[in-house]
Design a protein around this motif. Structure first.
Motif, PDB file in Angstrom:
ATOM      1  N   UNK A 102       0.845  -1.189   0.000  1.00 26.62           N
ATOM      2  CA  UNK A 102       0.000   0.000   0.000  1.00 26.62           C
ATOM      3  C   UNK A 102       0.881   1.240   0.000  1.00 26.62           C
ATOM      4  N   UNK A 103       0.460   2.250  -0.752  1.00 26.39           N
ATOM      5  CA  UNK A 103       1.140   3.536  -0.651  1.00 26.39           C
ATOM      6  C   UNK A 103       1.070   3.960   0.810  1.00 26.39           C
ATOM      7  N   UNK A 104       2.145   4.555   1.322  1.00 32.13           N
ATOM      8  CA  UNK A 104       2.209   4.885   2.749  1.00 32.13           C
ATOM      9  C   UNK A 104       1.150   5.894   3.176  1.00 32.13           C
ATOM     10  N   UNK A 105       0.625   6.667   2.238  1.00 28.39           N
ATOM     11  CA  UNK A 105      -0.418   7.634   2.601  1.00 28.39           C
ATOM     12  C   UNK A 105      -1.838   7.121   2.344  1.00 28.39           C
ATOM     13  N   UNK A 106      -1.968   5.859   1.946  1.00 24.96           N
ATOM     14  CA  UNK A 106      -3.291   5.279   1.744  1.00 24.96           C
ATOM     15  C   UNK A 106      -3.776   4.699   3.078  1.00 24.96           C
ATOM     16  N   UNK A 107      -4.117   5.607   3.972  1.00 19.88           N
ATOM     17  CA  UNK A 107      -4.477   5.251   5.352  1.00 19.88           C
ATOM     18  C   UNK A 107      -5.638   4.256   5.401  1.00 19.88           C
ATOM     19  N   UNK A 108      -6.629   4.428   4.523  1.00 19.67           N
ATOM     20  CA  UNK A 108      -7.777   3.522   4.512  1.00 19.67           C
ATOM     21  C   UNK A 108      -7.378   2.091   4.230  1.00 19.67           C
ATOM     22  N   UNK A 109      -6.559   1.888   3.211  1.00 14.20           N
ATOM     23  CA  UNK A 109      -6.133   0.539   2.857  1.00 14.20           C
ATOM     24  C   UNK A 109      -5.239  -0.063   3.937  1.00 14.20           C
ATOM     25  N   UNK A 110      -4.350   0.747   4.479  1.00 15.26           N
ATOM     26  CA  UNK A 110      -3.478   0.257   5.555  1.00 15.26           C
ATOM     27  C   UNK A 110      -4.322  -0.179   6.756  1.00 15.26           C
ATOM     28  N   UNK A 111      -5.327   0.605   7.072  1.00 11.32           N
ATOM     29  CA  UNK A 111      -6.200   0.272   8.199  1.00 11.32           C
ATOM     30  C   UNK A 111      -6.940  -1.050   7.956  1.00 11.32           C
ATOM     31  N   UNK A 112      -7.432  -1.232   6.732  1.00  6.86           N
ATOM     32  CA  UNK A 112      -8.107  -2.492   6.385  1.00  6.86           C
ATOM     33  C   UNK A 112      -7.152  -3.664   6.604  1.00  6.86           C
ATOM     34  N   UNK A 113      -5.949  -3.547   6.071  1.00 10.79           N
ATOM     35  CA  UNK A 113      -4.976  -4.638   6.182  1.00 10.79           C
ATOM     36  C   UNK A 113      -4.618  -4.910   7.646  1.00 10.79           C
ATOM     37  N   UNK A 114      -4.432  -3.862   8.428  1.00  9.57           N
ATOM     38  CA  UNK A 114      -4.093  -4.058   9.840  1.00  9.57           C
ATOM     39  C   UNK A 114      -5.261  -4.665  10.620  1.00  9.57           C
ATOM     40  N   UNK A 115      -6.487  -4.308  10.288  1.00  8.85           N
ATOM     41  CA  UNK A 115      -7.646  -4.936  10.942  1.00  8.85           C
ATOM     42  C   UNK A 115      -7.694  -6.432  10.650  1.00  8.85           C
ATOM     43  N   UNK A 116      -7.102  -6.814   9.525  1.00  5.45           N
ATOM     44  CA  UNK A 116      -7.067  -8.221   9.128  1.00  5.45           C
ATOM     45  C   UNK A 116      -5.756  -8.892   9.530  1.00  5.45           C
ATOM     46  N   UNK A 117      -5.039  -8.263  10.479  1.00  6.75           N
ATOM     47  CA  UNK A 117      -3.838  -8.820  11.106  1.00  6.75           C
ATOM     48  C   UNK A 117      -2.569  -8.771  10.257  1.00  6.75           C
ATOM     49  N   UNK A 118      -2.547  -7.946   9.213  1.00  7.29           N
ATOM     50  CA  UNK A 118      -1.308  -7.704   8.484  1.00  7.29           C
ATOM     51  C   UNK A 118      -0.483  -6.704   9.284  1.00  7.29           C
ATOM     52  N   UNK A 119       0.829  -6.908   9.312  1.00  5.05           N
ATOM     53  CA  UNK A 119       1.757  -5.993   9.984  1.00  5.05           C
ATOM     54  C   UNK A 119       2.670  -5.361   8.951  1.00  5.05           C
ATOM     55  N   UNK A 120       2.984  -4.092   9.132  1.00  4.03           N
ATOM     56  CA  UNK A 120       3.956  -3.428   8.275  1.00  4.03           C
ATOM     57  C   UNK A 120       5.328  -4.005   8.612  1.00  4.03           C
ATOM     58  N   UNK A 121       6.016  -4.513   7.589  1.00  2.00           N
ATOM     59  CA  UNK A 121       7.330  -5.116   7.841  1.00  2.00           C
ATOM     60  C   UNK A 121       8.462  -4.343   7.178  1.00  2.00           C
ATOM     61  N   UNK A 122       8.147  -3.556   6.159  1.00  2.29           N
ATOM     62  CA  UNK A 122       9.193  -2.767   5.511  1.00  2.29           C
ATOM     63  C   UNK A 122       8.575  -1.695   4.628  1.00  2.29           C
ATOM     64  N   UNK A 123       9.461  -0.844   4.120  1.00  2.00           N
ATOM     65  CA  UNK A 123       9.041   0.207   3.197  1.00  2.00           C
ATOM     66  C   UNK A 123       9.814   0.047   1.909  1.00  2.00           C
ATOM     67  N   UNK A 124       9.198   0.484   0.838  1.00  2.00           N
ATOM     68  CA  UNK A 124       9.856   0.460  -0.455  1.00  2.00           C
ATOM     69  C   UNK A 124       9.465   1.706  -1.228  1.00  2.00           C
TER      70      UNK A 124
END
Length: 162
Positions: free
Chosen positions: A121-143
């Protein structure tokens, strides 16, 4: 989950007739900007349909249409990119913020047994990041990569579901 019940959101196999809905949703300028990593020309319907026909003919890729109250609202895809199993999704902008994508992703994760599973997810796509985190995805790195939806280099998070 924003007043949604599990029965409001359903997944089914993608039908060729769904593609016109998907194409219409991805034409939205704001949605393209938020998704960032999109096709070079989001208005090129023939290229879009060729891309989707390749996906439909690839049995290794799992594709599901997201239905909300029996209406087509988007899609979810499981594929391999850079050697890693990934998940991606898109819903029409008019359905953002209603919990539909979170609910759909939770259902999709019950179908996809592969772990670990990655998402981007683009780092500023807060909505998508929130969806993924609610589903137990963790941020592991940046690119970083060139984002056609923005016409520039964009920072992205790589997320992982263990």
């Amino acid at each position: 989950m924003d007043n949604l019940t599990n029965t409001n959101v359903q997944l089914r196999n993608v039908l060729e007739s769904d593609l016109s809905f998907f194409f219409k949703y991805q034409l939205d300028t704001e949605a393209n900007y938020m998704a960032a990593f999109t096709s070079k020309d989001s208005t090129d319907k023939s290229a879009y349909l060729r891309h989707w026909n390749r996906l439909l003919n690839d049995e290794a890729i799992i594709k599901k249409t997201i239905l909300f109250n029996d209406s087509i609202v988007g899609h979810m895809i499981h594929f391999v990119q850079f050697g890693d199993p990934e998940v991606s999704y898109w819903i029409g902008k008019q359905y953002w913020g209603k919990g539909i994508d979170t609910n759909a992703l939770l259902k999709f994760l019950n179908i996809i047994e592969t772990r670990p599973l990655y998402a981007r997810s683009a780092t500023d796509n807060i909505g998508s990041i929130r969806v993924l985190q609610k589903c137990c995805f963790d941020i592991i790195s940046e690119g970083q990569g060139f984002a056609n939806g923005r016409g520039m280099e964009v920072e992205e998070y790589i997320l992982k579901l263990k």
